[in-house]
Design a protein around this motif. Structure first.
Motif, PDB file in Angstrom:
ATOM      1  N   ALA A   1      84.006   9.280  21.977  1.00 24.92           N
ATOM      2  CA  ALA A   1      83.697  10.501  22.362  1.00 24.92           C
ATOM      3  C   ALA A   1      82.743  10.183  23.867  1.00 24.92           C
ATOM      4  O   ALA A   1      82.046   8.921  23.805  1.00 24.92           O
ATOM      5  CB  ALA A   1      83.025  11.497  21.721  1.00 24.92           C
ATOM      6  N   SER A   2      82.302  11.027  24.447  1.00 24.92           N
ATOM      7  CA  SER A   2      81.361  10.908  25.569  1.00 24.92           C
ATOM      8  C   SER A   2      79.966  10.914  24.916  1.00 24.92           C
ATOM      9  O   SER A   2      79.812  11.206  23.812  1.00 24.92           O
ATOM     10  CB  SER A   2      81.279  12.210  26.404  1.00 24.92           C
ATOM     11  N   PRO A   3      79.071   9.845  25.278  1.00 32.33           N
ATOM     12  CA  PRO A   3      77.747   9.587  24.668  1.00 32.33           C
ATOM     13  C   PRO A   3      77.136  11.118  24.693  1.00 32.33           C
ATOM     14  O   PRO A   3      76.198  11.019  23.807  1.00 32.33           O
ATOM     15  CB  PRO A   3      77.153   8.682  25.708  1.00 32.33           C
ATOM     16  N   ARG A   4      77.397  11.970  25.536  1.00 36.19           N
ATOM     17  CA  ARG A   4      76.733  13.510  25.559  1.00 36.19           C
ATOM     18  C   ARG A   4      77.250  14.307  24.425  1.00 36.19           C
ATOM     19  O   ARG A   4      76.987  15.437  24.280  1.00 36.19           O
ATOM     20  CB  ARG A   4      76.992  14.145  27.022  1.00 36.19           C
TER      21      ARG A   4
ATOM     22  N   ASP B   1      83.847  14.129  29.124  1.00 31.15           N
ATOM     23  CA  ASP B   1      83.667  15.281  27.884  1.00 31.15           C
ATOM     24  C   ASP B   1      85.165  16.261  27.902  1.00 31.15           C
ATOM     25  O   ASP B   1      85.009  17.453  27.570  1.00 31.15           O
ATOM     26  CB  ASP B   1      82.613  16.208  28.548  1.00 31.15           C
ATOM     27  N   LEU B   2      86.258  15.853  28.137  1.00 31.48           N
ATOM     28  CA  LEU B   2      87.405  16.604  27.933  1.00 31.48           C
ATOM     29  C   LEU B   2      87.743  16.542  26.572  1.00 31.48           C
ATOM     30  O   LEU B   2      89.055  17.414  26.303  1.00 31.48           O
ATOM     31  CB  LEU B   2      88.551  16.097  28.890  1.00 31.48           C
ATOM     32  N   GLY B   3      87.309  15.803  25.867  1.00 31.82           N
ATOM     33  CA  GLY B   3      87.754  15.802  24.209  1.00 31.82           C
ATOM     34  C   GLY B   3      87.490  14.515  23.707  1.00 31.82           C
ATOM     35  O   GLY B   3      86.655  13.577  24.174  1.00 31.82           O
ATOM     36  N   VAL B   4      88.046  14.171  22.451  1.00 31.63           N
ATOM     37  CA  VAL B   4      87.878  13.065  21.814  1.00 31.63           C
ATOM     38  C   VAL B   4      89.110  12.260  21.557  1.00 31.63           C
ATOM     39  O   VAL B   4      89.875  12.917  21.734  1.00 31.63           O
ATOM     40  CB  VAL B   4      87.041  13.050  20.186  1.00 31.63           C
TER      41      VAL B   4
END
Length: 325
Positions: free
Chosen positions: A189-192, A254-257
């Motif tokens: 995922a994104s770190p955020r 951050d569009l998805g995992v």
């Protein structure tokens, strides 16, 4: 002239079955060595044996190829024609022999390998680079495709070997399947992302997230879907991308995992563009396989490649991040 033309029509389709390479070699030896005795000495044969073969050759083509004037052996007109062709034929045989010697000695040859989209980008270039460093005269071809595309290439004979993570059910040809390399699939995922900061993520938590997935036919996608299905869960795809690089960029935005190979994500994890999620049951440990047709006749290059793979020292060079894709 009419009779000569008729003889030519009779000889043309069958000459290769009537005249032997051995006879052509004897003919050129007699002319180039300057006589029967010198040719016999050079070839380790008796003079009568050579004479017998060349008489048979003359009988086959229906006209003498040699004549002896005084003490000199000379070509007849038919002999001159045959001699010129014989030199070219023997030169081609010599070239073929040299090429085969080079192939056996790995001084020439071709290796065609194809891998799935992950192993083909992140592992096989290092392996094939190391192999070609050991055998610089070998021509190496690398193809990259999804699991279905690899199977089609293999069946069509377009490649010598493929590397894939999942076996094919009921293949139309018999296959040899050998273990190649362990492959860990991780959730990213994104770190955020809210899940990135958690020490424990359940499969249900992961499955509830919007997923960015590979295209149908991808072994990575099939493995991820099976792992969740075994827990009674399913993923919710919001994007379907045919490139690991595109998936990583989408996840970083951050569009998805997603679930990808550790080999495909090493650099992004290292520099902080992506985060590995601590999901229960992860990483998913899978195996890449080296596959080839069972009926394939392995040549010197093929056997050298298999020995190189089995040696395993090439594994020390793979998996080091170089660049994003």
């Amino acid at each position: 002239m009419k009779d000569i033309g008729a003889a030519a029509r009779r000889l043309a389709p069958t000459l290769d079955r009537l005249v032997s390479v051995h006879q052509l070699r004897l003919l050129t030896a007699v002319i180039e060595r300057g006589g029967f005795s010198r040719a016999a000495s050079a070839l380790g044969l008796s003079q009568p044996a050579i004479s017998h073969q060349l008489k048979a050759l003359s009988g086959t083509i229906g006209t003498p190829v040699l004549e002896i004037i005084g003490r000199r052996v000379q070509l007849t007109q038919a002999g001159e024609l045959l001699y010129e062709h014989a030199k070219r034929i023997l030169a081609e045989f010599e070239a073929a022999g040299s090429a085969l010697d080079e192939l056996r000695g790995l001084q020439r040859g071709r290796l065609r390998v194809a891998g799935d989209t992950t192993v083909g980008i992140y592992v096989l270039p290092d392996l094939l680079g190391a192999f070609r460093h050991a055998h610089p005269s070998i021509e190496v071809h690398l193809g990259v495709d999804n699991r279905q595309g690899l199977y089609e290439r293999l069946v069509a004979g377009e490649v010598d070997f493929v590397v894939s993570g999942r076996r094919w059910e009921d293949p139309s040809i018999a296959l040899v399947v050998r273990p190649f390399l362990a492959n860990e699939l991780i959730a990213i995922a994104s770190p955020r992302h809210p899940l990135a900061g958690r020490d424990h993520v359940t499969l249900a938590d992961l499955a509830a997230e919007p997923f960015i997935v590979r295209e149908p036919g991808s072994g990575t996608r099939e493995t991820a879907e099976e792992a969740l299905r075994a827990a009674g869960l399913s993923i919710r795809p919001v994007m379907e991308l045919a490139s690991n690089g595109a998936i990583k960029r989408a996840v970083a935005q951050d569009l998805g995992v997603s679930i990808l190979s550790r080999y495909a994500t090493a650099l992004e994890l290292q520099i902080g563009h992506l985060a590995e999620l601590s999901v229960e049951g992860f990483p998913l440990r899978r195996q890449w396989h080296l596959v080839y047709a069972r009926d394939k006749r392995l040549g010197p290059v093929d056997e050298a490649f298999l020995r190189f793979v089995d040696d395993g020292r090439w594994k020390e060079t793979i998996g080091h991040p170089i660049t994003t894709d």
